[in-house]
Design an enzyme around this catalytic site. Structure first.
Site, PDB file in Angstrom:
ATOM      1  N   CYS A 140       9.847   4.422 -15.366  1.00 21.65           N
ATOM      2  CA  CYS A 140       8.851   5.006 -14.455  1.00 21.65           C
ATOM      3  C   CYS A 140       9.580   5.693 -13.298  1.00 21.65           C
ATOM      4  O   CYS A 140      10.480   5.110 -12.683  1.00 21.65           O
ATOM      5  CB  CYS A 140       7.932   3.919 -13.919  1.00 21.65           C
ATOM      6  SG  CYS A 140       6.859   4.501 -12.609  1.00 21.65           S
TER       7      CYS A 140
ATOM      8  N   ASP B 292      -6.712  -0.967  10.198  1.00 20.05           N
ATOM      9  CA  ASP B 292      -6.063  -0.461   8.980  1.00 20.05           C
ATOM     10  C   ASP B 292      -6.875  -0.947   7.785  1.00 20.05           C
ATOM     11  O   ASP B 292      -6.434  -1.801   7.018  1.00 20.05           O
ATOM     12  CB  ASP B 292      -4.613  -0.976   8.920  1.00 20.05           C
ATOM     13  CG  ASP B 292      -3.862  -0.448   7.707  1.00 20.05           C
ATOM     14  OD1 ASP B 292      -4.383   0.437   6.990  1.00 20.05           O
ATOM     15  OD2 ASP B 292      -2.728  -0.924   7.464  1.00 20.05           O
TER      16      ASP B 292
ATOM     17  N   CYS C  84      -0.258   8.898 -18.518  1.00 21.97           N
ATOM     18  CA  CYS C  84      -0.300   7.734 -17.635  1.00 21.97           C
ATOM     19  C   CYS C  84      -1.381   7.888 -16.571  1.00 21.97           C
ATOM     20  O   CYS C  84      -2.169   6.978 -16.343  1.00 21.97           O
ATOM     21  CB  CYS C  84       1.066   7.550 -16.996  1.00 21.97           C
ATOM     22  SG  CYS C  84       1.128   6.405 -15.631  1.00 21.97           S
TER      23      CYS C  84
ATOM     24  N   CYS D 196      -6.097   4.787   4.550  1.00 20.05           N
ATOM     25  CA  CYS D 196      -5.599   5.251   3.253  1.00 20.05           C
ATOM     26  C   CYS D 196      -6.659   6.094   2.550  1.00 20.05           C
ATOM     27  O   CYS D 196      -6.524   6.411   1.377  1.00 20.05           O
ATOM     28  CB  CYS D 196      -5.160   4.071   2.389  1.00 20.05           C
ATOM     29  SG  CYS D 196      -6.454   2.845   2.176  1.00 20.05           S
TER      30      CYS D 196
ATOM     31  N   GLU E 233      -7.561 -10.952   9.387  1.00 21.12           N
ATOM     32  CA  GLU E 233      -7.449 -10.598   7.973  1.00 21.12           C
ATOM     33  C   GLU E 233      -8.320 -11.553   7.157  1.00 21.12           C
ATOM     34  O   GLU E 233      -8.398 -12.738   7.442  1.00 21.12           O
ATOM     35  CB  GLU E 233      -5.955 -10.687   7.569  1.00 21.12           C
ATOM     36  CG  GLU E 233      -5.655 -10.850   6.109  1.00 21.12           C
ATOM     37  CD  GLU E 233      -6.054  -9.659   5.255  1.00 21.12           C
ATOM     38  OE1 GLU E 233      -5.802  -8.510   5.655  1.00 21.12           O
ATOM     39  OE2 GLU E 233      -6.607  -9.901   4.175  1.00 21.12           O
TER      40      GLU E 233
ATOM     41  N   CYS F 116       8.778  12.973 -15.315  1.00 25.90           N
ATOM     42  CA  CYS F 116       8.408  11.984 -16.325  1.00 25.90           C
ATOM     43  C   CYS F 116       7.622  12.650 -17.444  1.00 25.90           C
ATOM     44  O   CYS F 116       6.623  13.327 -17.195  1.00 25.90           O
ATOM     45  CB  CYS F 116       7.568  10.895 -15.673  1.00 25.90           C
ATOM     46  SG  CYS F 116       6.831   9.766 -16.859  1.00 25.90           S
TER      47      CYS F 116
ATOM     48  N   GLN G  68       3.402  -3.570   1.619  1.00 28.17           N
ATOM     49  CA  GLN G  68       3.318  -2.119   1.423  1.00 28.17           C
ATOM     50  C   GLN G  68       4.310  -1.684   0.344  1.00 28.17           C
ATOM     51  O   GLN G  68       5.444  -2.153   0.322  1.00 28.17           O
ATOM     52  CB  GLN G  68       3.652  -1.418   2.743  1.00 28.17           C
ATOM     53  CG  GLN G  68       2.615  -1.647   3.823  1.00 28.17           C
ATOM     54  CD  GLN G  68       1.486  -0.644   3.761  1.00 28.17           C
ATOM     55  OE1 GLN G  68       1.535   0.318   3.008  1.00 28.17           O
ATOM     56  NE2 GLN G  68       0.459  -0.888   4.540  1.00 28.17           N
TER      57      GLN G  68
HETATM   58  N1  SAH Z   1      -2.306  -3.713   7.858  1.00 29.01           N
HETATM   59  C1  SAH Z   1      -1.777  -4.283   6.651  1.00 29.01           C
HETATM   60  C2  SAH Z   1      -2.747  -4.328   5.475  1.00 29.01           C
HETATM   61  C3  SAH Z   1      -3.626  -3.139   5.251  1.00 29.01           C
HETATM   62  S1  SAH Z   1      -4.537  -3.174   3.731  1.00 29.01           S
HETATM   63  C4  SAH Z   1      -0.500  -3.581   6.286  1.00 29.01           C
HETATM   64  O1  SAH Z   1      -0.180  -2.540   6.845  1.00 29.01           O
HETATM   65  O2  SAH Z   1       0.243  -4.069   5.433  1.00 29.01           O
HETATM   66  C5  SAH Z   1      -6.124  -3.707   4.250  1.00 29.01           C
HETATM   67  C6  SAH Z   1      -6.269  -5.202   4.443  1.00 29.01           C
HETATM   68  O3  SAH Z   1      -7.601  -5.476   4.853  1.00 29.01           O
HETATM   69  C7  SAH Z   1      -6.054  -6.032   3.195  1.00 29.01           C
HETATM   70  O4  SAH Z   1      -5.071  -7.008   3.487  1.00 29.01           O
HETATM   71  C8  SAH Z   1      -7.420  -6.701   2.933  1.00 29.01           C
HETATM   72  O5  SAH Z   1      -7.307  -8.000   2.418  1.00 29.01           O
HETATM   73  C9  SAH Z   1      -8.023  -6.717   4.302  1.00 29.01           C
HETATM   74  N2  SAH Z   1      -9.495  -6.742   4.409  1.00 29.01           N
HETATM   75  C10 SAH Z   1     -10.403  -6.200   3.569  1.00 29.01           C
HETATM   76  N3  SAH Z   1     -11.646  -6.333   4.070  1.00 29.01           N
HETATM   77  C11 SAH Z   1     -11.530  -6.971   5.258  1.00 29.01           C
HETATM   78  C12 SAH Z   1     -12.463  -7.381   6.262  1.00 29.01           C
HETATM   79  N4  SAH Z   1     -13.761  -7.153   6.133  1.00 29.01           N
HETATM   80  N5  SAH Z   1     -11.986  -7.979   7.367  1.00 29.01           N
HETATM   81  C13 SAH Z   1     -10.664  -8.224   7.512  1.00 29.01           C
HETATM   82  N6  SAH Z   1      -9.732  -7.856   6.589  1.00 29.01           N
HETATM   83  C14 SAH Z   1     -10.158  -7.249   5.489  1.00 29.01           C
END
Ligand code: SAH
Length: 499
Positions: A200, A427, A114, A454, A373, A108, A323
């Protein structure tokens, strides 16, 4: 302007280190003496010896460390000093005097402006190497894990065969150029100035055709673009989503208003595209940086598109969290499943579950899964997706992981029961897990913990706590979900060390 020469650069310029390292040094850690002769805007020549966690080149000039944006390990560059601190400085590339052997022709032309693809000019092989080392360094430095252990438990990073056009979602800002033409593209790094670009390299190729048709429609019917400065004008953003498994396409126009003049002409033009499934408008009248507003109206086709990760089906609306790299997400969830080592009898907690993607993946091989969540809308999606897949053994709770799990633990204990968890999956977002959650995990002591992360710095911080509390690091694998950027995902398997 003065040009200073780095004695180090010339003589050693062709001697390159074999591997791409990530510098251990952090600004302020006190290396080198300040070169009091240097001033802002001075030009220096330096050899880039290393790369920092954000992809910036790191080199020394007369003993002083410089962080050089857009320079790659192995480059010799002429750079302009942008900022000087006591023991280190920042500079930007003015000219590449000797190109690194790891440098490739960027796909790109706008990648520097960017800023989305911080390391696109680095060969993909070296990008993977960079990320592997970044994870390893964080686990060693922040987590305190010895190098020998890391060599045993770390598997090679999982990269992509084709590291472009992998993103299933894109949001293009719309504006007007100085000649009054409607433009769309991306914001120049850290600004809100739109650089026109409809190609992109991370998005799906059909984005180009969608943008051409939307902009063509706006020009033909004199539909105005939003102007951030005045708050006037109609079209703010164009959002696209693509189901890689199904070929279904979604387009959503984010408007500073609740209707689109001549909308049939637009739906007619977009509806001809192969795979077009959902066209909607979203109303956002707020003068803020938040892209999506609260109301979405479907104006053609379905309100959602469908996609699969593995054999689990998901329905995705314009506002759903999903994702962005589904191919690599499948690799990641596959690892989570492997590390969890389920036999069908287990109770699994999936904390920070989003729309339940990991929960539903694991539910197929567990007895019961509980997802937690914080966002209510995501939990609604999770429950809907469970029904869609006829998965009856996944239950979802709205709340903070660091509140829901401790409350469950205390309640079970108060009733004289042992709070059951065979596997806990976390996660979290980049800031990692809350200390109270880690404490509850240690109290519940499940035989296995799977940590999907991440951000390997907060991952390392949390693993240190879990391992001090009785867990053993079993497997670590980075997964490159964000090719061309400095970011990476990581899946870690932990088991309770025998006592
Ligand atoms: N496991 C999912 C999302 C991961 S991203 C996947 O693989 O698609 C992290 C997620 O944590 C987000 O959806 C966010 O809204 C949530 N989150 C952030 N802080 C949090 C908390 N204190 N308790 C529970 N969830 C939370």
């Amino acid at each position: 302007m003065r040009r200073a020469h780095n004695r180090d650069a010339g003589g050693r310029s062709s001697v390159l280190t074999d591997t791409l390292g990530v510098c251990d040094a952090e600004p302020g850690s006190g290396f080198g003496e300040q070169n009091t002769m240097l001033k802002k805007n001075d030009e220096i020549i330096l050899k880039i010896e290393d790369m920092g966690a954000d992809g910036e080149g790191i080199g020394k000039y007369q003993g002083m460390t410089f962080f050089v944006k857009d320079a790659l390990m192995g480059d010799v560059v002429r750079a302009g000093v942008t900022k000087l601190k006591k023991t280190y400085g920042y500079a930007r590339v003015l000219e590449i005097l000797e190109a690194s052997p790891y440098r490739v022709e960027p796909v790109c032309a706008f990648h520097r402006q960017c800023g989305g693809c911080q390391i696109q000019a680095l060969s993909y092989e070296k990008q993977l190497d960079f990320k592997q080392k970044k994870v390893e360094n964080n686990l060693r430095r922040i987590g305190g894990f010895p190098e020998e252990l890391l060599q045993q438990v770390m598997e090679p990073i999982a990269g992509m065969e084709n590291p472009f056009h992998y993103r299933n979602k894109a949001q293009f800002p719309v504006g007007t150029d100085k000649d009054g033409h409607v433009i769309t593209g991306f914001y120049a790094g850290r600004t809100h100035q739109i650089i026109p670009n409809r190609d992109c390299a991370l998005g799906v190729p059909v984005n180009r055709e969608i943008l051409d048709r939307v902009i063509g429609f706006m020009e033909k019917y004199h539909i105005s673009a939003y102007d951030e400065k005045t708050g006037k004008g109609l079209v703010r953003h164009i959002l696209t989503r693509y189901g890689f498994a199904t070929g279904e396409i979604m387009v959503c126009l984010i408007l500073n208003g609740d209707s689109l003049p001549h909308q049939e002409e637009l739906t007619e033009a977009l509806g001809q595209l192969d795979g077009m499934t959902s066209i909607s408008i979203n109303c956002n009248r707020e003068r803020s940086n938040v892209i999506l507003g609260k109301q979405t109206k479907t104006i053609w086709g379905q309100p959602c598109i469908t996609d699969y990760i593995g054999n689990v089906k998901y329905q995705i609306s314009p506002v759903s969290f999903y994702q962005v790299n589904p191919a690599q997400t499948e690799v990641m969830y596959g690892l989570a499943l492997e590390y969890a080592n389920l036999h069908g009898t287990e109770t699994v907690w999936d904390l920070y579950c989003g729309i339940g993607t990991i929960s539903l993946f694991l539910a197929q091989q567990a007895k019961q899964v509980y997802g937690v969540e914080i966002i209510p809308q995501a939990i609604e999606d999770a429950r809907r997706n469970a029904r869609l897949n006829q998965i009856g053994n996944a239950e979802f709770f709205v709340g903070k992981a660091e509140e829901v799990l401790p409350e469950f633990y205390e309640k079970e204990k108060a009733q004289g029961r042992k709070p059951r968890a065979d596997v806990i999956v976390v996660d979290p977002p980049r800031k990692g897990c809350d200390a109270k959650l880690l404490d509850t995990i240690l109290k519940m002591a499940p035989p296995k913990v799977v940590y999907v992360s991440c951000d390997s710095a907060t991952l390392a911080r949390d693993l240190k706590i879990l391992c001090a509390g009785g867990y053993r690091l079993e497997r670590v694998r980075a997964v490159d979900n964000f090719c061309q950027t400095v970011h990476t995902e990581c899946v870690v398997g932990l088991s309770r060390a025998e006592t």
